[in-house]
Structure formats: structure tokens, C-alpha cells
Design an enzyme around this catalytic site. Sequence first.
Site, short mmCIF file in Angstrom:
data_model
loop_
_atom_site.label_atom_id
_atom_site.label_comp_id
_atom_site.label_asym_id
_atom_site.label_seq_id
_atom_site.Cartn_x
_atom_site.Cartn_y
_atom_site.Cartn_z
N HIS A 2 48.09 45.66 6.80
CA HIS A 2 48.85 46.09 7.75
C HIS A 2 50.46 45.45 7.58
O HIS A 2 51.34 46.31 7.67
CB HIS A 2 48.41 45.73 9.20
CG HIS A 2 49.12 45.99 10.37
ND1 HIS A 2 48.73 47.12 11.04
CD2 HIS A 2 50.40 45.63 11.05
CE1 HIS A 2 49.56 47.28 12.02
NE2 HIS A 2 50.59 46.48 12.13
N GLU A 3 50.56 44.28 7.49
CA GLU A 3 51.72 43.66 7.37
C GLU A 3 52.41 44.02 6.45
O GLU A 3 53.85 44.22 6.25
CB GLU A 3 51.94 42.13 7.62
CG GLU A 3 51.15 41.67 8.96
CD GLU A 3 51.76 42.24 10.13
OE1 GLU A 3 52.86 42.53 10.39
OE2 GLU A 3 50.96 42.34 11.17
N HIS A 6 54.52 47.00 6.98
CA HIS A 6 55.92 46.58 7.46
C HIS A 6 56.86 46.30 6.47
O HIS A 6 57.95 46.73 6.70
CB HIS A 6 55.71 45.69 8.55
CG HIS A 6 54.75 46.28 9.84
ND1 HIS A 6 55.27 47.34 10.69
CD2 HIS A 6 53.90 45.49 10.55
CE1 HIS A 6 54.44 47.42 11.61
NE2 HIS A 6 53.46 46.39 11.56
N HIS A 9 58.19 49.12 4.68
CA HIS A 9 59.04 49.98 5.08
C HIS A 9 60.39 49.55 5.44
O HIS A 9 61.49 50.13 5.20
CB HIS A 9 58.54 50.08 6.65
CG HIS A 9 59.17 51.09 7.54
ND1 HIS A 9 58.55 51.44 8.92
CD2 HIS A 9 60.15 52.09 7.22
CE1 HIS A 9 59.24 52.37 9.28
NE2 HIS A 9 60.25 52.89 8.60
ZN LIG Z 1 52.34 46.42 13.16
#
Ligand SMILES: [Zn+2]
Length: 219
Positions: A2-3, A6, A9
Site C-alpha cells: 500500500h505505502e 504512495h 505516486h
Molecule cells: Zn493510503
Amino acid sequence: MHEWGHAMHTVLAKRRNPYETASYATFTAEIASITNEVLLQEHLLAQDLADRERLFYLGTALEAIRGTFFRQVMFAEFELAVHERVERGEALSGEKLNAMYEELVRRYHGSDAGVLAFDPTYAVEWAFVPHFYTNFYVFQYATSIAGGTMFAARFLAGDEGARRDYLAVLEAGGSRYAYELLREHGIDLASDAPYDALIARMDRVMDEIEAILDRTAVP
Ligand SMILES: [Zn+2]
């Protein structure tokens, strides 16, 4: 995973934008992280797994959808109801907020239909949800999750343009109005499609869990 989304991105947005527009909005912030999560979940579920292991991955997927979407939508509905009361000139009190929140939790979890018992302690849960102290955060969070799931679905379906659209959205950072940016890249968050697809995924995960539980003695 998940991280890592980020991080990716942020790297792409900073590489393609000046400092002023490199930061992206909450509306698109969870897209890369959720796309990653869904792709990893589907990759794991495509393996030859023992029932207990499959149940673990399915349970993790269901919990992720519940926490990041289902619950956030409920939070958004609570925020809307609170604002509507104020707009009608009604006063709010802790007791009123508890009653409104309890009604929502019961409805979302089928308490009156006997699906999930409601513990009255949870009526005050709204008070310690930090998201409510940031304007419209939960609404943007849930829409972002729906966008990420939609991108993952496009990748999994072999959509040729998915990679181009996905990278374009991430690289745009905060240089564009987030809703329009996504719409131009095939994801219209004002339409029903992304939410219907996410609810369908949630149903599918639950059906698979129930099918395994029905044919095995796994507790
Ligand atoms: Zn998140």
C-alpha cells in the site's frame, strides 16, 4: 504494498511537476496504493492455495474493502446527515450525534435483520474518528479507493490503455482538477460504475469465503 503505491505516486508526481503542483489531492491519493493492493491480492488468490490460506487472503481483501470503502461511505453519510441538520437550523448534541451514528451502523451492518449484533458502546464511535475533523476527507477517501479498484480491474481485464491512463493520472500530481483528470482517463467518479464494481468485488469475495466455509470444516 500500500505505502509503496504512495511512494511511486509521489516520485512520479515530483518528477513531472514543479514544486507548486507536485502534491496530489486526497481524491487521487489512494489510487496507486489500492491498485497495488488489489493486484497483489488477485495474484495471491490465483495461486494453488490450501483452503485456510485462501481464506486468509480473502479475509484480508474483505477487511480492506470494509475499512477503506464500506466504512468510509458510512462515515460520509454521517457527515452529510450532520451538515443537513445544521442547515435546517437544528441544534446538535452528543446524544443526537450518537443516535444518528447508531442508526447508520445498524443499517450498514444489517443489525435489524440479525446479520450483526450492535453493541451500544459503538454509538459514540464517531467522537474518536479523526477523519471527521478534516473537511470532506472520508468522501474523497472512498472515491479514491473506488478509482484505484477500477484501475486494478482494468489491468486485470487486459485493458490496453490502462497503463497509459494510470501513469498519466499519477504523473499529473496536483496540476489538474482531480475529478476531471480521472474522467479524462476513463474513470468517472460521478457515475455509478466505479462504486458498483467495488461492491461487486466485495460480494464476490464474501461469496468465495462462504463457499469455502460451506464445503469445509474450517472454523
Ligand atoms: Zn493510503
